[in-house]
Design an enzyme around this catalytic site. Structure first.
Site, short mmCIF file in Angstrom:
data_model
loop_
_atom_site.label_atom_id
_atom_site.label_comp_id
_atom_site.label_asym_id
_atom_site.label_seq_id
_atom_site.Cartn_x
_atom_site.Cartn_y
_atom_site.Cartn_z
N VAL A 168 0.83 -1.20 0.00
CA VAL A 168 0.00 0.00 0.00
C VAL A 168 0.87 1.25 0.00
O VAL A 168 0.57 2.24 -0.68
CB VAL A 168 -0.96 0.00 1.20
CG1 VAL A 168 -1.86 1.23 1.16
CG2 VAL A 168 -1.81 -1.26 1.20
N ASP A 169 1.97 1.23 0.73
CA ASP A 169 2.90 2.36 0.71
C ASP A 169 3.45 2.59 -0.69
O ASP A 169 3.57 3.73 -1.16
CB ASP A 169 4.06 2.12 1.68
CG ASP A 169 3.72 2.51 3.11
OD1 ASP A 169 2.96 3.48 3.29
OD2 ASP A 169 4.21 1.86 4.04
#
Length: 381
Positions: A168-169
């Site tokens: 997700v980062d």
């Protein structure tokens, strides 16, 4: 060396950990001058995130900070804050991923930054936005859990699991870079900067694509399917004579080619498996039949046999095997950056290919405060 397409762009990088540093590294690879602002005592959190280590530094930090210069500033110190303010005044782009309100506390929030520098493109990365979710901590595992990714990831009968990397980062960093490039294009046309805002939760929901679309369009809440696909079959991992093989058959033509390669051409004419819709409906029966057939050879043997027929498949590789594959295919997955002492560091290559202005690797990830003296002198001039 060829100048990068973003040469002349000055980026003030107040980000840390992964999403913001990944975005700014991509811009740096393409020629931007990225000044990484870090606390003098600890620097970026990831400097302490080891093992593993290489060259005496945490590989986590090294993986997302090449082509940057490190400037150490304590924003609580009056002189350092003056230097930070001057950097904001001169920058084309600013990245920050503090909790909402922290930059404003030091007089460096977007409204003040816009007064200092109306052309500034100011990118804020948060976990849950700057509204009702502002106080929530934005860690990747947490976002994977509450954002639905873990609800569709894991073994079919087991517990939800996170992905093996802080995905997700990374996705948020990509969205941030795209947003900044769009804002820079707008600035070219109007002379005005703007505030780019991305948050981890929204980026994850967007990146869930067909799974999220199935919910918003049809009200379908997906569950864990293991390695299977909700809409395509066969699309999963099968055991072979030595190690697992991923088979990703996306249409009826590929399924017929698979059956041919398995020496079972009649399987493609079986009415239970004739179309993709049929195969999804009978996925358990199909999987059982394919498991029997694929157990006869090793995964590399099946790859060599089926790939020429146009069947998407491949062994489940570890990272060493994955890099070997990329080398074999001539993809040049490694890049070498050089330190101030002439030492070479092997990093993962930027995947963007540009025929005239390819990514460059002029600097290894900086040591903490490595460029502070030169940058302070420049900011004071």
């Amino acid at each position: 060396m060829t100048r990068g397409p973003l040469s002349g762009l000055l980026v003030a990088d107040f980000g840390r950990v992964l999403a913001a540093p990944y975005a700014t590294m991509l811009l740096a690879d393409l020629g931007a001058d990225v000044i990484k602002v870090e606390h003098p005592d600890t620097g970026d959190d990831t400097r302490a995130w080891g093992p593993p280590h290489a060259h005496g530094e945490a590989t986590y930090y090294l993986s997302v900070n090449r082509n940057k210069r490190s400037l150490t500033l304590d924003l609580r110190d009056e002189q350092d804050l003056r230097a930070a303010t001057e950097l904001v005044r001169r920058a084309d782009v600013l990245f920050e991923n503090f909790r909402p309100g922290i930059m404003g506390k030091y007089g460096l929030g977007y409204d003040r930054a816009r007064e200092l520098n109306p052309r500034l493109v100011y990118c804020s990365i948060t976990g849950f936005g700057a509204g009702a979710g502002a106080a929530l901590p934005g860690y990747d595992l947490l976002i994977q859990a509450v954002g639905g990714l873990m609800s569709v990831t894991g073994s079919a009968s087991g517990q939800p699991v996170k992905t093996g990397v802080a995905l997700v980062d990374v996705l948020t960093g990509l969205h941030a870079a795209i947003g900044v490039l769009a804002a820079l294009r707008h600035r070219e046309a109007t002379g005005e900067g703007q505030h780019v805002q991305v948050n981890l939760l929204s980026c994850l929901l967007s990146s869930l694509v067909n799974q999220a679309g199935g919910y918003t369009l049809a009200g379908k809440v997906p569950g864990i399917l293991g390695n299977r696909h909700p809409s395509i079959a066969p699309y999963e991992v099968f055991p072979t004579k030595d190690r697992p093989l991923a088979v990703a058959v996306g249409n009826d033509r590929q399924f017929r080619a698979l059956c041919q390669g398995l020496d079972e051409p009649g399987l493609a004419d079986d009415p239970r498996f004739a179309t993709n819709t049929d195969r999804v409906a009978q996925v358990d029966e199909l999987a059982e039949r394919l498991r029997d057939l694929l157990s006869a050879r090793t995964a590399p043997e099946w790859f060599d046999r089926l790939s020429p027929l146009g069947v998407p498949c491949g062994p489940v590789n570890d990272l060493a095997q994955a890099f070997d594959l990329a080398d074999t295919l001539g993809l040049s997955p490694r890049a070498t950056a050089t330190g101030p002492d002439g030492s070479a560091m092997q990093l993962v290559a930027n995947p963007i290919g540009l025929s005239s202005t390819p990514p460059r690797y002029e600097r290894r990830p900086p040591c903490l405060g490595e460029h502070t003296d030169d940058l302070r002198a420049w900011l004071d001039s």
